[in-house]
Write a protein that holds these residues in place. Structure first.
Motif, PDB file in Angstrom:
ATOM      1  N   UNK A 224       2.763  -1.569   6.182  1.00  0.00           N
ATOM      2  CA  UNK A 224       3.439  -2.866   6.234  1.00  0.00           C
ATOM      3  C   UNK A 224       4.951  -2.679   6.326  1.00  0.00           C
ATOM      4  N   UNK A 225       5.485  -1.800   5.471  1.00  0.00           N
ATOM      5  CA  UNK A 225       6.932  -1.568   5.460  1.00  0.00           C
ATOM      6  C   UNK A 225       7.395  -0.952   6.775  1.00  0.00           C
ATOM      7  N   UNK A 226       6.614  -0.016   7.305  1.00  0.00           N
ATOM      8  CA  UNK A 226       6.975   0.626   8.574  1.00  0.00           C
ATOM      9  C   UNK A 226       7.101  -0.398   9.691  1.00  0.00           C
ATOM     10  N   UNK A 227       6.176  -1.329   9.738  1.00  0.00           N
ATOM     11  CA  UNK A 227       6.213  -2.337  10.802  1.00  0.00           C
ATOM     12  C   UNK A 227       7.400  -3.276  10.665  1.00  0.00           C
ATOM     13  N   UNK A 228       7.726  -3.660   9.435  1.00  0.00           N
ATOM     14  CA  UNK A 228       8.854  -4.578   9.267  1.00  0.00           C
ATOM     15  C   UNK A 228      10.175  -3.864   9.543  1.00  0.00           C
ATOM     16  N   UNK A 229      10.258  -2.572   9.210  1.00  0.00           N
ATOM     17  CA  UNK A 229      11.467  -1.804   9.542  1.00  0.00           C
ATOM     18  C   UNK A 229      11.597  -1.665  11.056  1.00  0.00           C
ATOM     19  N   UNK A 230      10.468  -1.416  11.716  1.00  0.00           N
ATOM     20  CA  UNK A 230      10.474  -1.329  13.180  1.00  0.00           C
ATOM     21  C   UNK A 230      10.950  -2.640  13.795  1.00  0.00           C
ATOM     22  N   UNK A 231      10.441  -3.756  13.266  1.00  0.00           N
ATOM     23  CA  UNK A 231      10.848  -5.065  13.773  1.00  0.00           C
ATOM     24  C   UNK A 231      12.337  -5.304  13.542  1.00  0.00           C
ATOM     25  N   UNK A 232      12.815  -4.910  12.361  1.00  0.00           N
ATOM     26  CA  UNK A 232      14.236  -5.086  12.046  1.00  0.00           C
ATOM     27  C   UNK A 232      15.111  -4.248  12.977  1.00  0.00           C
TER      28      UNK A 232
ATOM     29  N   UNK B   9      14.801 -13.077  -4.806  1.00  0.00           N
ATOM     30  CA  UNK B   9      13.478 -12.555  -4.472  1.00  0.00           C
ATOM     31  C   UNK B   9      12.492 -12.644  -5.639  1.00  0.00           C
ATOM     32  N   UNK B  10      12.865 -13.351  -6.699  1.00  0.00           N
ATOM     33  CA  UNK B  10      12.011 -13.432  -7.881  1.00  0.00           C
ATOM     34  C   UNK B  10      10.755 -14.260  -7.643  1.00  0.00           C
ATOM     35  N   UNK B  11      10.914 -15.456  -7.113  1.00  0.00           N
ATOM     36  CA  UNK B  11       9.799 -16.403  -7.016  1.00  0.00           C
ATOM     37  C   UNK B  11       8.696 -15.995  -6.042  1.00  0.00           C
ATOM     38  N   UNK B  12       9.020 -15.528  -4.829  1.00  0.00           N
ATOM     39  CA  UNK B  12       7.945 -15.301  -3.850  1.00  0.00           C
ATOM     40  C   UNK B  12       7.189 -13.985  -3.994  1.00  0.00           C
ATOM     41  N   UNK B  13       7.513 -13.193  -5.013  1.00  0.00           N
ATOM     42  CA  UNK B  13       6.938 -11.847  -5.113  1.00  0.00           C
ATOM     43  C   UNK B  13       5.417 -11.869  -5.267  1.00  0.00           C
ATOM     44  N   UNK B  14       4.883 -12.880  -5.950  1.00  0.00           N
ATOM     45  CA  UNK B  14       3.434 -12.909  -6.211  1.00  0.00           C
ATOM     46  C   UNK B  14       2.618 -12.844  -4.930  1.00  0.00           C
ATOM     47  N   UNK B  15       3.092 -13.521  -3.894  1.00  0.00           N
ATOM     48  CA  UNK B  15       2.354 -13.529  -2.632  1.00  0.00           C
ATOM     49  C   UNK B  15       3.020 -12.628  -1.594  1.00  0.00           C
ATOM     50  N   UNK B  16       3.784 -11.652  -2.057  1.00  0.00           N
ATOM     51  CA  UNK B  16       4.464 -10.742  -1.149  1.00  0.00           C
ATOM     52  C   UNK B  16       3.508  -9.814  -0.427  1.00  0.00           C
ATOM     53  N   UNK B  17       3.976  -9.305   0.696  1.00  0.00           N
ATOM     54  CA  UNK B  17       3.204  -8.331   1.485  1.00  0.00           C
ATOM     55  C   UNK B  17       1.797  -8.831   1.770  1.00  0.00           C
TER      56      UNK B  17
END
Length: 223
Positions: free
Chosen positions: A82-90, A163-171
């Motif tokens: 997941x992280x690799x793809x978002x870094x690629x997109x960035x 980034x506190x609130x949305x962490x529960x549904x992150x990734x």
């Protein structure tokens, strides 16, 4: 092989907690104080965790090794992918100029830094958290804020608060799915309960964010 984990090997909760914290302390100290490269610091933390698990908590060495291997695969495949793809997109958006366009568009909406902070760190960061998580929202939004003139320290700290609130549904919901799987809970029930709790935090965090950035009086001026 069945092994019953011992939660208080030292016979004292404070001492046992200190033992369990050793790997984390070693890794953070290596990163923060000795400026060791991240992968080396992580390896040091892993070795420390294995030593503590085997010698302090009595975990069989073979089981500890398999647990470390399993954790590595879990980190590499679902999380790493997941992280690799978002870094690629960035990186792609930076190379073709789209990131600059996005940055300019966000800055042109308003010159008020408080509103910029809400739009970028909280709103845009929540989108990135849901899509990728694992620290990428803070990295991306902090970079945008720095480009808009925020100091690096302020940009990083404020992005972490936002980034506190949305962490529960992150990734893509990884924390919720993992929680339900580990404890044997019904996924829909856990999701529904978290969904009932998060609206309160989603209202609270923007107030906290602006208060931390500009103070209480400046916070009330934009609400």
């Amino acid at each position: 092989m069945i092994w019953q984990q011992i939660y208080n090997p030292a016979g004292n909760m404070v001492a046992s907690t200190a033992l369990a914290a050793i790997p984390v302390i070693i890794m953070l100290a290596a990163l923060g104080f000795f400026h060791i490269k991240a992968h080396i610091a992580a390896g040091m933390g892993l070795i420390a965790a294995l030593v503590v698990a085997i010698f302090a908590y009595g975990m069989p060495a073979e089981m500890a090794g398999r647990a470390a291997l399993y954790g590595g695969f879990v980190g590499l495949l679902p999380i790493g992918w997941i992280v690799l793809n978002i870094i690629f997109l960035h990186q792609l958006t930076e190379q073709n100029g789209s990131f600059k366009v996005l940055q300019d568009s966000l800055s042109n909406i308003t010159e008020d830094r408080r509103i910029q902070l809400l739009l970028i760190a909280f709103c845009f960061g929540a989108f990135f958290e849901g899509a990728a998580g694992f620290g990428t929202p803070v990295a991306v939004t902090a970079a945008i804020l720095i480009g808009l003139g925020f100091s690096p320290l302020a940009a990083s700290g404020l992005s972490l608060i936002a980034n506190t609130a949305p962490v529960a549904f992150g990734a893509l919901g990884t924390p919720v799915i993992t929680l339900a799987k580990v404890h044997g809970y019904d996924l829909m029930e856990v999701t529904a309960m978290i969904g009932r709790q998060l609206p309160f935090f989603s209202v609270l965090v923007p107030f906290w964010l602006i208060w931390a950035f500009a103070g209480r009086k400046a916070m009330w001026e934009i609400w």
